[in-house]
Scaffold this motif. Structure first.
Motif, PDB file in Angstrom:
ATOM      1  N   ALA A 102       0.735  -0.970   0.027  1.00  0.00           N
ATOM      2  CA  ALA A 102       0.116   0.122   0.087  1.00  0.00           C
ATOM      3  C   ALA A 102       0.956   1.255  -0.064  1.00  0.00           C
ATOM      4  CB  ALA A 102      -0.937   0.078   1.315  1.00  0.00           C
ATOM      5  N   ALA A 103       1.944   1.269   0.767  1.00  0.00           N
ATOM      6  CA  ALA A 103       2.728   2.256   0.791  1.00  0.00           C
ATOM      7  C   ALA A 103       3.676   2.631  -0.454  1.00  0.00           C
ATOM      8  CB  ALA A 103       3.893   2.196   1.814  1.00  0.00           C
ATOM      9  N   ARG A 104       3.855   1.524  -0.991  1.00  0.00           N
ATOM     10  CA  ARG A 104       4.522   1.418  -2.415  1.00  0.00           C
ATOM     11  C   ARG A 104       3.531   2.044  -3.357  1.00  0.00           C
ATOM     12  NH1 ARG A 104       9.433   1.347  -4.169  1.00  0.00           N
ATOM     13  NH2 ARG A 104       9.305  -0.117  -5.752  1.00  0.00           N
ATOM     14  N   VAL A 105       2.185   1.793  -3.275  1.00  0.00           N
ATOM     15  CA  VAL A 105       1.344   2.390  -4.400  1.00  0.00           C
ATOM     16  C   VAL A 105       1.655   3.916  -4.110  1.00  0.00           C
ATOM     17  CG1 VAL A 105      -0.984   2.608  -4.993  1.00  0.00           C
ATOM     18  CG2 VAL A 105      -0.098   0.388  -4.564  1.00  0.00           C
ATOM     19  N   VAL A 106       1.469   4.513  -2.805  1.00  0.00           N
ATOM     20  CA  VAL A 106       1.248   5.727  -2.808  1.00  0.00           C
ATOM     21  C   VAL A 106       2.668   6.303  -2.922  1.00  0.00           C
ATOM     22  CG1 VAL A 106       1.369   7.418  -1.004  1.00  0.00           C
ATOM     23  CG2 VAL A 106      -0.199   5.580  -0.891  1.00  0.00           C
ATOM     24  N   GLN A 107       3.702   5.810  -2.941  1.00  0.00           N
ATOM     25  CA  GLN A 107       4.977   6.229  -3.522  1.00  0.00           C
ATOM     26  C   GLN A 107       5.144   6.314  -4.859  1.00  0.00           C
ATOM     27  OE1 GLN A 107       8.517   3.302  -2.617  1.00  0.00           O
ATOM     28  NE2 GLN A 107       9.725   5.210  -1.814  1.00  0.00           N
ATOM     29  N   GLY A 108       4.804   5.437  -5.631  1.00  0.00           N
ATOM     30  CA  GLY A 108       4.538   5.282  -6.913  1.00  0.00           C
ATOM     31  C   GLY A 108       3.969   6.561  -7.583  1.00  0.00           C
ATOM     32  N   LEU A 109       2.719   6.641  -6.897  1.00  0.00           N
ATOM     33  CA  LEU A 109       1.817   7.965  -7.237  1.00  0.00           C
ATOM     34  C   LEU A 109       2.568   9.144  -7.257  1.00  0.00           C
ATOM     35  CD1 LEU A 109      -1.865   8.454  -6.060  1.00  0.00           C
ATOM     36  CD2 LEU A 109      -0.242  10.545  -6.067  1.00  0.00           C
ATOM     37  N   GLY A 110       3.420   9.264  -6.055  1.00  0.00           N
ATOM     38  CA  GLY A 110       4.236  10.757  -5.808  1.00  0.00           C
ATOM     39  C   GLY A 110       5.177  10.835  -6.865  1.00  0.00           C
ATOM     40  N   SER A 111       5.892   9.672  -7.066  1.00  0.00           N
ATOM     41  CA  SER A 111       6.979   9.264  -8.177  1.00  0.00           C
ATOM     42  C   SER A 111       6.659   9.794  -9.388  1.00  0.00           C
ATOM     43  CB  SER A 111       7.460   7.867  -8.233  1.00  0.00           C
ATOM     44  OG  SER A 111       8.448   8.018  -9.279  1.00  0.00           O
ATOM     45  N   ALA A 112       5.123   9.494  -9.979  1.00  0.00           N
ATOM     46  CA  ALA A 112       4.855   9.909 -11.197  1.00  0.00           C
ATOM     47  C   ALA A 112       4.579  11.552 -11.239  1.00  0.00           C
ATOM     48  CB  ALA A 112       3.306   9.132 -11.463  1.00  0.00           C
ATOM     49  N   GLY A 113       4.059  12.119 -10.096  1.00  0.00           N
ATOM     50  CA  GLY A 113       3.967  13.356 -10.213  1.00  0.00           C
ATOM     51  C   GLY A 113       5.298  14.230 -10.222  1.00  0.00           C
ATOM     52  N   LEU A 114       6.382  13.592  -9.483  1.00  0.00           N
ATOM     53  CA  LEU A 114       7.532  14.306  -9.568  1.00  0.00           C
ATOM     54  C   LEU A 114       8.090  14.206 -11.034  1.00  0.00           C
ATOM     55  CD1 LEU A 114       9.286  12.808  -6.443  1.00  0.00           C
ATOM     56  CD2 LEU A 114       8.125  15.009  -6.742  1.00  0.00           C
ATOM     57  N   GLN A 115       8.139  13.058 -11.577  1.00  0.00           N
ATOM     58  CA  GLN A 115       8.622  12.900 -12.981  1.00  0.00           C
ATOM     59  C   GLN A 115       7.899  13.755 -14.145  1.00  0.00           C
ATOM     60  OE1 GLN A 115       7.969   8.969 -14.881  1.00  0.00           O
ATOM     61  NE2 GLN A 115       8.527   9.881 -16.721  1.00  0.00           N
ATOM     62  N   LEU A 116       6.365  13.831 -13.984  1.00  0.00           N
ATOM     63  CA  LEU A 116       5.774  14.362 -15.001  1.00  0.00           C
ATOM     64  C   LEU A 116       5.827  16.133 -14.775  1.00  0.00           C
ATOM     65  CD1 LEU A 116       3.661  14.185 -17.035  1.00  0.00           C
ATOM     66  CD2 LEU A 116       1.886  13.816 -15.400  1.00  0.00           C
ATOM     67  N   MET A 117       5.515  16.682 -13.533  1.00  0.00           N
ATOM     68  CA  MET A 117       5.658  18.064 -13.040  1.00  0.00           C
ATOM     69  C   MET A 117       6.849  18.500 -13.440  1.00  0.00           C
ATOM     70  SD  MET A 117       2.617  18.713 -12.776  1.00  0.00           S
ATOM     71  CE  MET A 117       1.861  17.538 -13.662  1.00  0.00           C
TER      72      MET A 117
END
Length: 499
Positions: A102-117
């Protein structure tokens, strides 16, 4: 918005730091997987530590891209960094596998935002001519993470424990967060304030089903679930078409798909995912089996590929920023990639190890010449209010291409090796250590099997790059503009055309 050169440099340092954190978490965990799963008592489900992260990082790209266009990329960037750091802390304290996933899912979501933004912010504060150079610098995060991630993960796990694989993000992330607060400018939201909530929900669910179907189809036990996910994805696509036709501002605006430059860049992004990422994942296994090397030595070939990619990425970004001309580099890169992979397919069994190293380095050089360049080109062809959406779509196509390509290559290799193995060898338990312990005759037989199985794989990937040549030739010519970025309220329809 125009920034001073010093402010831009500080901004690039901040964006590079957080992009590297996100990219590193794709690779640093790989060498710690077995230790994590063993400590938490769930070895049979350890793949979900990676799948959960990758799934979240992929499916949220269009939603985050559109959200960045609506509320502004700075807000999405800072929230994503905060989520990433909180999730990193939670991962290290995980008492069981469910918590960790579950924590890795949230971490992946944050990673996507960092890369994209990071990519979107650079597009909003630089001219099209400046963009390739800065995109190339930020783009170094991923190839460097590929090289150092597994080594760093192994060292941290051995000396500090696997929790520190995640906790090491906290001090670096907090420093980057403080720098980002100062460096990232306040950028206004887009000209289309409505957010397509129904489309976002259906799109995310459809993409989850599609990625799971591709991931599970090669596993006999999970094949029924994969087929169910594939059926759900088909239904989701049909529902999405119906919803998006009525949406005022769809999650993937059709207007961005009516532009020839954008379509050509999306095709090239697909080539990177389905071509390079798919083959790099399996090259170490090929080298270990066909060349009978250790795991350490087998890593030299993908490292050569990544280093070639890194050098050409930086060089291309610098050259395009100087001249503004970009069309030559995707054509050159796809031709070199296709030629390199075709050479890999034609290599004779028993060739010296330096030969595939040199050839795959050439493939990396070819791919690096357009990997990050296409983001600058595709952004120059989109309206300023669609920068987040078009950047997200380009990333999404690459991620989906990688997932599909990796699944296909894995299936072909698994089936081909299993069908050709001599009696007495089981493909499910065949490891490099087992082969090295076998007789010389068996070692020779396995080496030939892997060589013959991978030859058509390399040939097929050469054809993928050949399709990339077509996309590159369809890319309109011209020069990237060196005009300073205009304020959002000055955007016109003309900005949607290539410059």
């Amino acid at each position: 918005m125009t920034l001073s050169p010093a402010r831009v440099r500080i901004l690039v340092v901040a964006l590079l730091a957080v992009s590297f954190l996100g990219a590193l978490d794709h690779t640093v965990v790989s060498t710690s997987l077995a230790t994590m799963a063993g400590d938490l008592g769930a070895l049979e489900h350890m793949s979900w530590i990676m799948v959960g992260y990758t799934l979240a990082a992929t499916v949220m790209l269009p939603v985050l891209g559109k959200l960045g266009d609506v509320v502004g990329p700075r807000s999405v960037f800072l929230v994503s960094l905060g989520l990433f750091l909180v999730a990193s802390l939670a991962c290290g304290f995980a008492p069981d596998l469910g918590w960790l996933i579950a924590a890795r899912v949230v971490q992946g979501l944050g990673s996507a935002g960092l890369q994209l933004m990071s990519q979107t912010i650079i597009a909003r504060v630089t001219s099209p001519r400046q963009r390739p150079r800065y995109m190339a610098v930020i783009g170094t995060a991923f190839p460097v993470a590929i090289v150092v991630g597994p080594v760093v993960g192994g060292l941290i796990t051995d000396f500090w424990g696997w929790s520190w694989v995640f906790w090491i993000n906290i001090p670096v992330g907090l420093a980057a967060f403080a720098l980002a607060l100062v460096a990232v400018p306040r950028l206004p939201g887009g000209a289309h304030p409505r957010f397509d909530i129904p489309g976002s929900i259906v799109f995310t669910g459809t993409l989850v089903a599609l990625v799971l179907a591709v991931t599970w189809i090669g596993d006999d036990a999970l094949r029924p679930a994969a087929l169910a996910c594939a059926a759900a994805a088909v239904v989701g696509i049909l529902a999405l078409v119906a919803i998006e036709r009525r949406a005022v501002e769809p999650i993937l605006p059709p207007r961005i798909l009516r532009n020839r430059t954008i379509l050509a860049c999306l095709g090239l992004s697909l080539i990177v995912g389905a071509g390079l990422f798919a083959v790099v994942a399996y090259v170490p296994t090929y080298i270990q089996m066909a060349y009978r090397t250790t795991a350490t030595v087998s890593g030299l070939v993908p490292i050569a590929t990544v280093l070639g990619m890194l050098v050409s990425n930086l060089l291309t970004g610098w050259l395009v920023s100087r001249s503004g001309r970009y069309r030559f580099y995707p054509v050159f890169g796809t031709v070199l990639g296709a030629a390199g992979l075709a050479t890999m397919a034609a290599l004779p069994a028993g060739a010296p190890l330096w030969v595939p190293m040199v050839v795959m380095a050439a493939v990396g050089i070819g791919t690096g010449s357009f990997t990050n360049l296409i983001f600058a080109v595709v952004q120059s062809a989109a309206a300023r209010s669609d920068l987040g959406a078009v950047t997200a779509t380009t990333n999404l196509v690459r991620q989906v291409g990688s997932a599909v390509g990796t699944a296909i290559v894995g299936g072909v290799v698994g089936f081909g090796v299993a069908a050709a193995l001599p009696v007495g060898l089981d493909a499910d338990t065949l490891t490099p250590a087992v082969v090295r312990a076998a007789s010389p005759e068996v070692q020779d037989a396995v080496a030939v099997i892997y060589h013959d199985t991978f030859a058509p794989v390399f040939a097929g990937l050469a054809l993928v790059y050949a399709c990339g040549i077509v996309f590159a030739l369809l890319l309109p010519g011209g020069r990237l503009s060196d005009e300073a970025p205009a304020p959002l309220d000055a955007v016109t329809d003309a900005e949607r055309q290539p410059v």
